[in-house]
Design a protein around this motif. Sequence first.
Motif, PDB file in Angstrom:
ATOM      1  N   UNK A  98     -12.924  31.656  19.319  1.00  0.00           N
ATOM      2  CA  UNK A  98     -12.428  30.688  18.579  1.00  0.00           C
ATOM      3  C   UNK A  98     -11.732  29.493  18.471  1.00  0.00           C
ATOM      4  N   UNK A  99     -11.927  29.147  17.825  1.00  0.00           N
ATOM      5  CA  UNK A  99     -11.044  27.766  17.331  1.00  0.00           C
ATOM      6  C   UNK A  99     -10.566  27.232  15.799  1.00  0.00           C
ATOM      7  N   UNK A 100      -9.640  26.701  16.077  1.00  0.00           N
ATOM      8  CA  UNK A 100      -9.327  26.231  14.061  1.00  0.00           C
ATOM      9  C   UNK A 100     -10.477  24.987  13.220  1.00  0.00           C
ATOM     10  N   UNK A 152      -8.544  34.442   7.384  1.00  0.00           N
ATOM     11  CA  UNK A 152      -8.676  35.519   7.304  1.00  0.00           C
ATOM     12  C   UNK A 152     -10.189  36.278   8.889  1.00  0.00           C
ATOM     13  N   UNK A 153     -10.885  35.180   8.373  1.00  0.00           N
ATOM     14  CA  UNK A 153     -12.349  34.830   9.690  1.00  0.00           C
ATOM     15  C   UNK A 153     -11.589  33.760  10.938  1.00  0.00           C
ATOM     16  N   UNK A 154     -10.603  33.358  10.765  1.00  0.00           N
ATOM     17  CA  UNK A 154     -10.053  32.985  12.526  1.00  0.00           C
ATOM     18  C   UNK A 154      -9.175  34.040  12.655  1.00  0.00           C
ATOM     19  N   UNK A 155      -8.612  34.633  12.082  1.00  0.00           N
ATOM     20  CA  UNK A 155      -7.706  36.269  12.240  1.00  0.00           C
ATOM     21  C   UNK A 155      -8.556  37.598  13.073  1.00  0.00           C
ATOM     22  N   UNK A 156      -9.493  37.352  12.411  1.00  0.00           N
ATOM     23  CA  UNK A 156     -10.744  37.937  12.681  1.00  0.00           C
ATOM     24  C   UNK A 156     -11.689  37.893  13.687  1.00  0.00           C
TER      25      UNK A 156
END
Length: 161
Positions: A98-100, A152-156
């Motif tokens: 995943x990327x930012x 939250x999306x990114x960390x998950x």
Amino acid sequence: MATELIIFILVVGIGSTIVLDLWGVFTAKIGWMPGTHWPSVGRWLLGIPAGHLVLDGTDTRPHTLSEAAVGWIFHYLIGLAYAVSFPLFWGIGFISAPTVFPVFLIGVIVSSLAGLIVLMPGMGGGIFARKLPNAGAMIVYVLVAHVIFAIAQYLLALLLA
């Protein structure tokens, strides 16, 4: 790979939506802004087929269980749809790396705009909350809430990668 995709969508979609809801509870507790009232959203959605595109505030009946269910289900389906958008638009590889940028685009920009130009007017607040006495504060609230949602999306997503 199908199992990984399903797990990604469920964990990122539901998990980040739960975090958004917890943020709403927190901000209500500290007296800043209440979170979205999902039973009212359910009332709005159920009224759309009858031509009621905007809640006008005149319906003061208590919300029904079906309105609450529709509102909450809609809320979580939208969270799942945002999670689906990552592998859909950035490829299945997004799940493992995943990327930012995609998370910022979907989690902050798209979701904030959806709230401010679709949900807010439907709930009677006007585009960008212009009909509300606290429009500026509402816009800031929506942006901050969706930054929390995107984090939250990114960390998950990172956790699953």
